[in-house]
Scaffold this motif. Sequence first.
Motif, mmCIF file in Angstrom:
data_model
loop_
_atom_site.group_PDB
_atom_site.id
_atom_site.type_symbol
_atom_site.label_atom_id
_atom_site.label_comp_id
_atom_site.label_asym_id
_atom_site.label_seq_id
_atom_site.Cartn_x
_atom_site.Cartn_y
_atom_site.Cartn_z
ATOM 1 N N ARG A 1 42.685 -35.296 36.036
ATOM 2 C CA ARG A 1 41.523 -36.094 36.461
ATOM 3 C C ARG A 1 40.405 -35.206 36.989
ATOM 4 O O ARG A 1 39.226 -35.531 36.844
ATOM 5 C CB ARG A 1 41.943 -37.114 37.524
ATOM 6 C CG ARG A 1 42.708 -38.303 36.965
ATOM 7 C CD ARG A 1 42.777 -39.451 37.966
ATOM 8 N NE ARG A 1 43.556 -39.097 39.144
ATOM 9 C CZ ARG A 1 44.853 -39.269 39.257
ATOM 10 N NH1 ARG A 1 45.558 -39.774 38.249
ATOM 11 N NH2 ARG A 1 45.495 -38.948 40.369
ATOM 12 N N SER A 2 40.767 -34.068 37.587
ATOM 13 C CA SER A 2 39.731 -33.172 38.107
ATOM 14 C C SER A 2 38.884 -32.577 36.987
ATOM 15 O O SER A 2 37.766 -32.114 37.223
ATOM 16 C CB SER A 2 40.376 -32.042 38.923
ATOM 17 O OG SER A 2 40.986 -31.068 38.082
ATOM 18 N N ARG B 1 35.524 -29.917 32.611
ATOM 19 C CA ARG B 1 36.378 -29.852 31.423
ATOM 20 C C ARG B 1 36.068 -28.587 30.607
ATOM 21 O O ARG B 1 36.972 -27.891 30.143
ATOM 22 C CB ARG B 1 36.194 -31.100 30.573
ATOM 23 C CG ARG B 1 37.118 -31.142 29.364
ATOM 24 C CD ARG B 1 37.109 -32.512 28.701
ATOM 25 N NE ARG B 1 35.827 -32.823 28.083
ATOM 26 C CZ ARG B 1 34.970 -33.737 28.547
ATOM 27 N NH1 ARG B 1 35.267 -34.408 29.645
ATOM 28 N NH2 ARG B 1 33.851 -33.971 27.915
ATOM 29 N N PHE B 2 34.779 -28.300 30.462
ATOM 30 C CA PHE B 2 34.364 -27.095 29.746
ATOM 31 C C PHE B 2 34.897 -25.842 30.443
ATOM 32 O O PHE B 2 35.354 -24.894 29.803
ATOM 33 C CB PHE B 2 32.829 -27.041 29.675
ATOM 34 C CG PHE B 2 32.288 -25.837 28.978
ATOM 35 C CD1 PHE B 2 32.252 -25.762 27.595
ATOM 36 C CD2 PHE B 2 31.817 -24.749 29.714
ATOM 37 C CE1 PHE B 2 31.748 -24.635 26.951
ATOM 38 C CE2 PHE B 2 31.320 -23.623 29.090
ATOM 39 C CZ PHE B 2 31.290 -23.562 27.692
ATOM 40 N N LEU C 1 48.040 -38.382 29.160
ATOM 41 C CA LEU C 1 47.441 -37.083 29.496
ATOM 42 C C LEU C 1 46.797 -36.472 28.257
ATOM 43 O O LEU C 1 47.472 -36.248 27.250
ATOM 44 C CB LEU C 1 48.509 -36.139 30.045
ATOM 45 C CG LEU C 1 49.046 -36.463 31.433
ATOM 46 C CD1 LEU C 1 50.312 -35.652 31.712
ATOM 47 C CD2 LEU C 1 47.995 -36.173 32.495
ATOM 48 N N PRO C 2 45.493 -36.171 28.312
ATOM 49 C CA PRO C 2 44.843 -35.565 27.152
ATOM 50 C C PRO C 2 45.042 -34.048 27.127
ATOM 51 O O PRO C 2 44.875 -33.371 28.141
ATOM 52 C CB PRO C 2 43.358 -35.905 27.377
ATOM 53 C CG PRO C 2 43.224 -35.968 28.869
ATOM 54 C CD PRO C 2 44.553 -36.483 29.392
ATOM 55 N N SER C 3 45.417 -33.543 25.966
ATOM 56 C CA SER C 3 45.465 -32.091 25.785
ATOM 57 C C SER C 3 44.061 -31.632 25.412
ATOM 58 O O SER C 3 43.499 -32.078 24.408
ATOM 59 C CB SER C 3 46.453 -31.730 24.678
ATOM 60 O OG SER C 3 46.376 -30.348 24.372
ATOM 61 N N LEU C 4 43.484 -30.742 26.210
ATOM 62 C CA LEU C 4 42.080 -30.375 26.018
ATOM 63 C C LEU C 4 41.866 -29.280 24.977
ATOM 64 O O LEU C 4 40.732 -29.030 24.585
ATOM 65 C CB LEU C 4 41.476 -29.940 27.363
ATOM 66 C CG LEU C 4 41.485 -30.988 28.474
ATOM 67 C CD1 LEU C 4 40.725 -30.476 29.696
ATOM 68 C CD2 LEU C 4 40.924 -32.317 27.996
ATOM 69 N N ARG D 1 45.461 -24.307 33.369
ATOM 70 C CA ARG D 1 46.629 -24.629 32.556
ATOM 71 C C ARG D 1 47.192 -26.006 32.896
ATOM 72 O O ARG D 1 47.702 -26.698 32.018
ATOM 73 C CB ARG D 1 47.705 -23.547 32.732
ATOM 74 C CG ARG D 1 47.261 -22.160 32.337
ATOM 75 C CD ARG D 1 46.715 -22.115 30.927
ATOM 76 N NE ARG D 1 47.769 -22.332 29.935
ATOM 77 C CZ ARG D 1 47.549 -22.757 28.695
ATOM 78 N NH1 ARG D 1 46.323 -23.050 28.304
ATOM 79 N NH2 ARG D 1 48.558 -22.911 27.862
ATOM 80 N N ILE D 2 47.083 -26.403 34.158
ATOM 81 C CA ILE D 2 47.544 -27.738 34.545
ATOM 82 C C ILE D 2 46.493 -28.783 34.175
ATOM 83 O O ILE D 2 46.820 -29.862 33.666
ATOM 84 C CB ILE D 2 47.847 -27.795 36.057
ATOM 85 C CG1 ILE D 2 48.883 -26.733 36.441
ATOM 86 C CG2 ILE D 2 48.364 -29.188 36.441
ATOM 87 C CD1 ILE D 2 49.068 -26.575 37.945
ATOM 88 N N ALA D 3 45.222 -28.465 34.395
ATOM 89 C CA ALA D 3 44.141 -29.415 34.116
ATOM 90 C C ALA D 3 44.041 -29.750 32.637
ATOM 91 O O ALA D 3 43.623 -30.863 32.278
ATOM 92 C CB ALA D 3 42.812 -28.859 34.621
#
Length: 201
Positions: A44-45, A52-53, A119-122, A168-170
């Motif tokens: 979420r952060s 996100r970038f 959970l989205p994988s970015l 890595r967690i985000a």
Amino acid sequence: MAFTTDLAAKLTRDASSLPQTGLSGQWLQRLLDADLAAVHLFSRSARPKAIRFLAIGVSKLGNGWIYPILLTIVFLGLGWQGWHVVLLAAANAALLHILYPIIKRRFCRKRPFHVDQRLPSLLKTLDEHSFPSGHAMTLTGVLAPIVLAWPAMSISAVVLVISMAWSRIATAHHYPSDVIAGIALGLGLAFPLSTYALALF
């Protein structure tokens, strides 16, 4: 001992495989639930576009791009006499790259975004399994001889490792326990080896 290791490996593959009775099973379930809840918090952060970038950028740096940058910084700070630090960092990275795939295949822990579809994988993953974090492990191992030879880099090194762990967690690629294990393994192997090797120069 072998039975305990096998049981731990099975438990990390899927939270649903945990025994539902017994105090130890309940505690393991709670720990895994807390691990996954933390991933949701970190994920979420990274919802704002700029954050996100940043998370994606830091993770991609850990794919290998950060190491030429660190090499340049070492030579700028220590001059050409820093060659032994660079060699040690490369040796640590090579050793850890041999080790962590073996551990990952042993535990076969699914990544958070595979366990929870919310959970989205970015970004794309470099391998299938989650435990331990190779990014955190390798970065810690590379930074160990740099900090030992150049203590003024200590704060910067801590910031780098924390940033990599967060990213890595985000990105939903790892649990907090994955990055903690990666950092611990990186320190546990690279710190004594680097201390011994630097004493020889």
